[in-house]
Design an enzyme around this catalytic site. Structure first.
Site, PDB file in Angstrom:
ATOM      1  N   ASN A  10       1.379  -1.162  -0.380  1.00  0.00           N
ATOM      2  CA  ASN A  10       0.052  -0.113  -0.096  1.00  0.00           C
ATOM      3  C   ASN A  10       0.536   1.026  -0.136  1.00  0.00           C
ATOM      4  O   ASN A  10       1.750   1.660   1.278  1.00  0.00           O
ATOM      5  CB  ASN A  10      -1.007  -0.517   0.817  1.00  0.00           C
ATOM      6  CG  ASN A  10      -1.786   1.075   0.990  1.00  0.00           C
ATOM      7  OD1 ASN A  10      -1.780   1.478   0.276  1.00  0.00           O
ATOM      8  ND2 ASN A  10      -2.556   1.143   2.789  1.00  0.00           N
ATOM      9  N   ARG A  92      -2.424  -2.043  -3.379  1.00  0.00           N
ATOM     10  CA  ARG A  92      -3.728  -1.341  -3.180  1.00  0.00           C
ATOM     11  C   ARG A  92      -3.789   0.056  -4.089  1.00  0.00           C
ATOM     12  O   ARG A  92      -2.925   0.228  -3.931  1.00  0.00           O
ATOM     13  CB  ARG A  92      -4.038  -0.870  -1.327  1.00  0.00           C
ATOM     14  CG  ARG A  92      -5.231   0.388  -1.930  1.00  0.00           C
ATOM     15  CD  ARG A  92      -5.005   0.975  -0.537  1.00  0.00           C
ATOM     16  NE  ARG A  92      -6.448   1.141  -0.091  1.00  0.00           N
ATOM     17  CZ  ARG A  92      -6.101   2.868   0.390  1.00  0.00           C
ATOM     18  NH1 ARG A  92      -5.034   3.476   1.206  1.00  0.00           N
ATOM     19  NH2 ARG A  92      -7.452   3.136   0.436  1.00  0.00           N
ATOM     20  N   HIS A 181     -13.205   1.685  -0.091  1.00  0.00           N
ATOM     21  CA  HIS A 181     -13.439   1.172   1.143  1.00  0.00           C
ATOM     22  C   HIS A 181     -13.722  -0.264   0.193  1.00  0.00           C
ATOM     23  O   HIS A 181     -14.339  -1.016   1.163  1.00  0.00           O
ATOM     24  CB  HIS A 181     -14.010   1.352   2.400  1.00  0.00           C
ATOM     25  CG  HIS A 181     -13.971   2.808   3.370  1.00  0.00           C
ATOM     26  ND1 HIS A 181     -14.367   3.632   3.441  1.00  0.00           N
ATOM     27  CD2 HIS A 181     -12.195   3.076   3.346  1.00  0.00           C
ATOM     28  CE1 HIS A 181     -13.396   4.780   4.193  1.00  0.00           C
ATOM     29  NE2 HIS A 181     -12.193   3.975   4.437  1.00  0.00           N
ATOM     30  N   ARG A 242     -12.973  14.979   7.970  1.00  0.00           N
ATOM     31  CA  ARG A 242     -13.606  15.658   7.433  1.00  0.00           C
ATOM     32  C   ARG A 242     -14.668  15.660   7.424  1.00  0.00           C
ATOM     33  O   ARG A 242     -15.485  14.696   7.845  1.00  0.00           O
ATOM     34  CB  ARG A 242     -13.297  13.943   5.929  1.00  0.00           C
ATOM     35  CG  ARG A 242     -11.869  14.067   5.043  1.00  0.00           C
ATOM     36  CD  ARG A 242     -11.986  12.362   4.038  1.00  0.00           C
ATOM     37  NE  ARG A 242     -10.979  12.378   4.297  1.00  0.00           N
ATOM     38  CZ  ARG A 242     -10.988  10.470   4.205  1.00  0.00           C
ATOM     39  NH1 ARG A 242     -12.310   9.683   3.867  1.00  0.00           N
ATOM     40  NH2 ARG A 242      -9.744  10.330   4.189  1.00  0.00           N
ATOM     41  N   GLU A 385      -8.354  -5.863   5.076  1.00  0.00           N
ATOM     42  CA  GLU A 385      -8.285  -4.961   3.423  1.00  0.00           C
ATOM     43  C   GLU A 385      -6.719  -5.812   2.850  1.00  0.00           C
ATOM     44  O   GLU A 385      -6.429  -6.321   1.000  1.00  0.00           O
ATOM     45  CB  GLU A 385      -8.326  -4.429   3.496  1.00  0.00           C
ATOM     46  CG  GLU A 385      -9.117  -3.564   3.456  1.00  0.00           C
ATOM     47  CD  GLU A 385      -9.931  -1.552   3.511  1.00  0.00           C
ATOM     48  OE1 GLU A 385      -9.091  -1.309   5.259  1.00  0.00           O
ATOM     49  OE2 GLU A 385      -9.625  -0.814   2.830  1.00  0.00           O
TER      50      GLU A 385
END
Ligand code: ADP
Length: 400
Positions: A10, A92, A181, A242, A385
């Site tokens: 990643n 990823r 996601h 956010r 993940e």
């Protein structure tokens, strides 16, 4: 294929996270993180029962990949004899646009298509590509696979992904809901069906991935049909820093009222809003609850806003797919934060969601929180993940 180990990467703008996974039993042989790439360089690694933590000059991502391979094959910290024991590399990749509805074996064409998605994810796709090129340089001939955050949501119908804007913004500028996601939503939904011993094709599942970044997805019969994040990961529920969904007119209003540029507003919406913005001090949920306990009214307000927004999104997604059989919590907050889960769940009984407070309290890792009388099953499923990336990588490279 030589060995069944898959290296999962990643890559961020100045970091590179990795795990080496043994695919016969899905165990993590080693993992680590290279940070401050291009600045000075810091490598943290654990493998062979030992941890390594050293400042190491890393001028670019290729040097980071070399450092990772050196550690994986090291006498003391290593777990494999040589690079040949890495069967494939899975990456990823954040944005796959409409090009990728599944993971893809990396070829020159795939690299060009990921490149074409850069305008959609200017902060994320370039470092992902740098990671792919760095691995190709250091491990020539080892097959590589790209696994996209967006691809699982490509099954959404147009009514869920087209924004009500002039239609040519979609056809000419690719503006639409993509959702993110996806590897996490896909994994936990599949695991939830397994836990309930029911075919996923028969279930309407809402998955709540609640971490620093949060999104929810409606998964009908195993396919994503709606989700809260949009063109970018800024839409949806408020997050650590956010804003989530706000009235779009606020942007122009802020520019005129506070003399800010659009870029400055966007930066605030991404980095200084959400839990941090409302509480004035904490983006991390553990810190937020600590502050609330010490009496901070704004921390309490931030928590209640988050609970309200997630609860409202669960209702919206249930309506979006005409029902709900299973509600799943995952990621840092969803898996671990007992009180945040309880706050979200307050008042959802009308949907058939009823949770046993004891079960919510005692759940560690995977668990079923549902009260005996509940029509809807409420589950906690730890996400993984990296394992999804490794499994897709294996599937696309074995026998190829
Ligand atoms: P990211 O989106 O960065 O992957 P994570 O999924 O790791 O984020 O989630 C981070 C959030 O999860 C933080 O707000 C943190 O407070 C919360 N969290 C992590 N572990 C726990 C825990 N054991 N108990 C309560 N909250 C936790």
């Amino acid at each position: 294929m030589c060995g069944m180990n898959i290296l999962v990467i990643n890559a961020g703008s100045s970091s590179l996270k990795y795990q080496l996974i043994e695919m016969n039993d899905n165990s993590v042989l080693a993992k680590g993180l290279c940070e401050r790439i291009g600045v000075d360089g810091h490598v943290k690694h654990s493998g062979n029962g030992k941890t390594y933590d050293k400042l190491t000059p890393l001028n670019n991502h290729a040097e980071a990949v070399k450092a990772v391979v050196a550690l994986l094959t090291d006498n003391e910290y290593g777990v494999i004899k040589d690079m040949n024991e890495i069967g494939a590399v899975g990456h990823r990749v954040v944005h796959g646009g409409e090009e990728f509805s599944e993971s893809a074996l990396i070829t020159d064409e795939v690299i060009a298509a990921i490149e074409a998605c850069v305008p959609l994810a200017p902060l994320h796709n370039p470092p992902n590509l740098v990671g792919i090129r760095a691995c190709a340089e250091v491990m020539p001939g080892v097959p590589q696979v790209a696994v996209f955050d967006t691809s699982f949501h490509q099954t959404m119908p147009p009514k869920a992904y087209i924004y009500a804007l002039p239609y040519e913004y979609y056809t000419e500028n690719k503006i639409r809901r993509y959702g993110f996601h996806g590897t996490s939503h896909r994994f936990v939904a599949a695991r939830a069906a397994e836990m309930l011993n029911k075919p996923i094709g028969e279930l309407k599942i809402i998955t709540c991935h609640l971490g620093n970044g949060s999104s929810l997805a409606a998964i009908d019969g195993g396919r994503s049909v709606d989700t809260t994040m949009g063109l970018t990961p800024l839409e949806g529920v408020p997050m650590g820093t956010r804003s989530g969904l706000i009235d779009p007119a606020i942007v122009e209003y802020l520019c005129s009222q506070r003399g800010m540029s659009v870029k400055e507003v966007t930066d605030v919406l991404n980095k200084k809003s959400g839990m941090l913005g409302v509480s004035g001090g904490a983006s991390d949920f553990r810190d937020l609850f600590d502050q609330a306990e010490k009496g901070s009214e704004r921390a309490k307000l931030a928590i209640s806003i988050f609970g309200h927004s997630v609860r409202k999104s669960i209702g919206a997604l249930a309506a979006s797919m005409g029902g709900i059989d299973v509600l799943v919590f995952t990621a840092g907050v969803g898996e671990n934060h007992v009180r945040m889960r309880a706050i979200i769940l307050e008042g959802l009984e009308f949907l058939g969601i009823e949770v046993d407070a004891e079960k919510n309290q005692s759940c560690r890792g995977e668990g079923d929180l549902s009260a005996a009388s509940a029509r809807v099953k409420t589950l906690v499923v730890p996400t993984n993940e990296e394992l999804v990336i490794a499994m897709d990588t294996k599937q696309l490279t074995v026998n190829n």
